[in-house]
Design an enzyme around this catalytic site. Structure first.
Site, PDB file in Angstrom:
ATOM      1  N   LYS A  92      -6.011  34.256 -30.240  1.00 23.69           N
ATOM      2  CA  LYS A  92      -5.161  33.955 -29.087  1.00 23.69           C
ATOM      3  C   LYS A  92      -3.904  33.140 -29.406  1.00 23.69           C
ATOM      4  O   LYS A  92      -3.072  32.939 -28.527  1.00 23.69           O
ATOM      5  CB  LYS A  92      -5.980  33.227 -28.024  1.00 23.69           C
ATOM      6  CG  LYS A  92      -7.024  34.126 -27.384  1.00 23.69           C
ATOM      7  CD  LYS A  92      -7.979  33.389 -26.460  1.00 23.69           C
ATOM      8  CE  LYS A  92      -7.306  32.754 -25.306  1.00 23.69           C
ATOM      9  NZ  LYS A  92      -8.262  32.079 -24.387  1.00 23.69           N
ATOM     10  N   ASN A 139     -10.375  26.327 -17.712  1.00 27.14           N
ATOM     11  CA  ASN A 139      -9.942  26.211 -19.106  1.00 27.14           C
ATOM     12  C   ASN A 139     -11.075  26.605 -20.047  1.00 27.14           C
ATOM     13  O   ASN A 139     -11.930  25.802 -20.387  1.00 27.14           O
ATOM     14  CB  ASN A 139      -9.457  24.788 -19.374  1.00 27.14           C
ATOM     15  CG  ASN A 139      -8.209  24.494 -18.584  1.00 27.14           C
ATOM     16  OD1 ASN A 139      -7.120  24.722 -19.039  1.00 27.14           O
ATOM     17  ND2 ASN A 139      -8.386  24.029 -17.351  1.00 27.14           N
ATOM     18  N   TYR A 149       3.836  21.873 -14.933  1.00 26.28           N
ATOM     19  CA  TYR A 149       2.579  21.464 -15.574  1.00 26.28           C
ATOM     20  C   TYR A 149       1.534  21.006 -14.556  1.00 26.28           C
ATOM     21  O   TYR A 149       1.817  20.216 -13.666  1.00 26.28           O
ATOM     22  CB  TYR A 149       2.868  20.341 -16.575  1.00 26.28           C
ATOM     23  CG  TYR A 149       1.690  20.003 -17.452  1.00 26.28           C
ATOM     24  CD1 TYR A 149       1.268  20.893 -18.420  1.00 26.28           C
ATOM     25  CD2 TYR A 149       0.999  18.804 -17.301  1.00 26.28           C
ATOM     26  CE1 TYR A 149       0.188  20.596 -19.226  1.00 26.28           C
ATOM     27  CE2 TYR A 149      -0.077  18.501 -18.105  1.00 26.28           C
ATOM     28  CZ  TYR A 149      -0.476  19.402 -19.065  1.00 26.28           C
ATOM     29  OH  TYR A 149      -1.553  19.112 -19.861  1.00 26.28           O
ATOM     30  N   TYR A 154       2.878  33.539 -14.912  1.00 27.20           N
ATOM     31  CA  TYR A 154       1.494  33.899 -15.208  1.00 27.20           C
ATOM     32  C   TYR A 154       0.625  33.718 -13.964  1.00 27.20           C
ATOM     33  O   TYR A 154      -0.119  34.619 -13.562  1.00 27.20           O
ATOM     34  CB  TYR A 154       0.970  33.056 -16.371  1.00 27.20           C
ATOM     35  CG  TYR A 154      -0.491  33.275 -16.657  1.00 27.20           C
ATOM     36  CD1 TYR A 154      -0.918  34.430 -17.303  1.00 27.20           C
ATOM     37  CD2 TYR A 154      -1.448  32.337 -16.280  1.00 27.20           C
ATOM     38  CE1 TYR A 154      -2.262  34.645 -17.564  1.00 27.20           C
ATOM     39  CE2 TYR A 154      -2.790  32.540 -16.540  1.00 27.20           C
ATOM     40  CZ  TYR A 154      -3.191  33.696 -17.181  1.00 27.20           C
ATOM     41  OH  TYR A 154      -4.524  33.903 -17.435  1.00 27.20           O
ATOM     42  N   PHE A 185       0.334  15.772 -23.785  1.00 24.65           N
ATOM     43  CA  PHE A 185       1.233  15.210 -22.785  1.00 24.65           C
ATOM     44  C   PHE A 185       0.657  13.869 -22.325  1.00 24.65           C
ATOM     45  O   PHE A 185      -0.555  13.720 -22.215  1.00 24.65           O
ATOM     46  CB  PHE A 185       1.398  16.146 -21.594  1.00 24.65           C
ATOM     47  CG  PHE A 185       2.153  17.400 -21.918  1.00 24.65           C
ATOM     48  CD1 PHE A 185       3.378  17.336 -22.563  1.00 24.65           C
ATOM     49  CD2 PHE A 185       1.649  18.639 -21.584  1.00 24.65           C
ATOM     50  CE1 PHE A 185       4.085  18.486 -22.873  1.00 24.65           C
ATOM     51  CE2 PHE A 185       2.342  19.794 -21.885  1.00 24.65           C
ATOM     52  CZ  PHE A 185       3.565  19.716 -22.538  1.00 24.65           C
ATOM     53  N   SER A 191      -7.293  33.449 -12.834  1.00 25.12           N
ATOM     54  CA  SER A 191      -7.051  32.171 -13.487  1.00 25.12           C
ATOM     55  C   SER A 191      -6.861  31.032 -12.486  1.00 25.12           C
ATOM     56  O   SER A 191      -6.325  31.244 -11.390  1.00 25.12           O
ATOM     57  CB  SER A 191      -5.783  32.287 -14.344  1.00 25.12           C
ATOM     58  OG  SER A 191      -5.395  31.036 -14.844  1.00 25.12           O
ATOM     59  N   LYS A 236      -1.234  36.720 -11.638  1.00 22.62           N
ATOM     60  CA  LYS A 236      -2.672  36.724 -11.350  1.00 22.62           C
ATOM     61  C   LYS A 236      -2.925  36.771  -9.849  1.00 22.62           C
ATOM     62  O   LYS A 236      -3.785  37.515  -9.382  1.00 22.62           O
ATOM     63  CB  LYS A 236      -3.355  35.496 -11.969  1.00 22.62           C
ATOM     64  CG  LYS A 236      -3.431  35.530 -13.485  1.00 22.62           C
ATOM     65  CD  LYS A 236      -4.330  36.643 -13.941  1.00 22.62           C
ATOM     66  CE  LYS A 236      -4.596  36.601 -15.421  1.00 22.62           C
ATOM     67  NZ  LYS A 236      -5.491  37.695 -15.841  1.00 22.62           N
TER      68      LYS A 236
END
Length: 178
Positions: free
Chosen positions: A63, A54, A144, A29, A82, A15, A33
């Site tokens: 999902k 993405n 983020y 996460y 956001f 990812s 990875k």
């Protein structure tokens, strides 16, 4: 370990979360990875890691909250983003499939699977005519990522995406409206 023992290829789904905001993961996460990728690269002579950016497109219905923003917004009829116009490299799932197929015949390495372009989430939602509003700045998580973009020099040799954002959104809209 078993793949190395049996001289088998491993194609690992990694990812872009590995990059975080400063080049290192900023959440569990991304770290998971990166750790799996590091282990595979050290252990297996035929290890191929594909860092997906993405991904959106058919087949993500199961999902839940991990589905693409455009799918979630399509299901809800609106979406809250956001602020600050974060940009992402959106890659259509059909292009991810072709990258995986090519990975079956490529050399050991870490490759990026993205469009090589960055677009705002607003662009995705506008492409679906979905209304959106914004969270307040205090709702933005500290980890983020504001920007992601695949490096075309890190793609699998000979691979490139066939779906522009516009083409992918049109195809996906047709799929969802069936």
């Amino acid at each position: 370990d078993y793949a190395q023992l049996k001289d088998k290829r491993v194609i690992y789904s990694s990812s872009a979360a590995i990059y975080g905001t400063t080049g290192l993961p900023t959440n569990i996460y991304g770290w998971s990875k990166l750790m799996a990728e590091d282990y595979g690269m050290k252990t297996c002579d035929r290890f191929v890691s594909l860092r997906y950016f993405n991904v959106y497109g058919p087949g993500e219905e199961h999902k839940g909250k991990m589905a693409s923003v455009v799918y979630q917004a399509y299901k809800r009829g609106d979406f809250k983003l956001f602020p600050g116009k974060p940009r992402r490299d959106f890659i259509y799932v059909y292009d991810v499939v072709t990258a995986n197929l090519m990975a079956a015949n490529t050399s050991k390495g870490i490759y990026e699977v993205g469009s090589g372009e960055e677009n705002a989430f607003e662009t995705m939602l506008e492409g679906f005519n979905i209304p959106f509003s914004y969270h307040t700045k205090d709702k933005i998580p500290s980890w983020y990522q504001y920007n992601t973009k695949a490096d075309k020099n890190r793609w699998i040799p000979g691979w490139k995406p066939n779906y522009s954002l516009h083409k992918g959104l049109n195809h996906y809209r047709e799929y969802l409206n069936k």
